[in-house]
Scaffold this motif. Structure first.
Motif, short mmCIF file in Angstrom:
data_model
loop_
_atom_site.label_atom_id
_atom_site.label_comp_id
_atom_site.label_asym_id
_atom_site.label_seq_id
_atom_site.Cartn_x
_atom_site.Cartn_y
_atom_site.Cartn_z
N ASN A 54 0.81 -1.22 0.00
CA ASN A 54 0.00 0.00 0.00
C ASN A 54 0.84 1.27 0.00
N ILE A 56 2.68 2.47 2.31
CA ILE A 56 2.75 3.16 3.59
C ILE A 56 4.13 3.06 4.23
N MET A 57 4.75 1.88 4.15
CA MET A 57 6.04 1.67 4.77
C MET A 57 7.13 1.53 3.71
N SER A 71 8.98 4.62 -4.33
CA SER A 71 7.56 4.94 -4.34
C SER A 71 6.85 4.01 -5.32
#
Length: 123
Positions: A54, A56-57, A71
């Protein structure tokens, strides 16, 4: 079968920037953690960066922390590696890879690989 294709490698002067990309096709990409590795002649394949499904990390190898940014854009089935403040020791073939489970530093934890893209940094 998940297919990965890298692009964006090239020649850059030390201190410069470059962005490499990876596009996925053929299988589920959204649910996969992804990573970037690199390999120079005579050296072991090295973990560069990882990102969760996702986005996020994120995780980075010590040698690139603070200089590189990973990214992804799941809508485009793509993952990117922005490389800033490049050093001659960054010269290597850069590979995109899909993790079997979660991001790990070992290449054994990945089951799909791109063909690699060459990054050359001149002094």
């Amino acid at each position: 079968q998940l297919h990965l294709v890298e692009a964006g490698g090239g020649l850059v002067q030390a201190g410069g920037s470059l962005r490499v990309s990876c596009v996925a096709s053929g299988a589920t990409f959204i649910g996969r953690d992804m990573g970037w590795f690199r390999q120079a002649p005579g050296k072991e394949r090295e973990f560069v960066a990882g990102i969760t499904w996702n986005g996020i990390m994120t995780y980075y190898g010590d040698s690139v922390k603070g200089r590189f940014t990973i990214s992804r854009d799941n809508g485009k089935n793509m993952v990117y590696l922005q490389m800033n403040s490049l050093k001659p020791e960054d010269k290597a073939v850069y590979y995109c890879a899909a993790a079997k489970n979660n991001v790990v530093v070992s290449s054994d934890g990945y089951d799909a690989w791109g063909q690699g893209t060459q990054v050359t940094v001149s002094s």
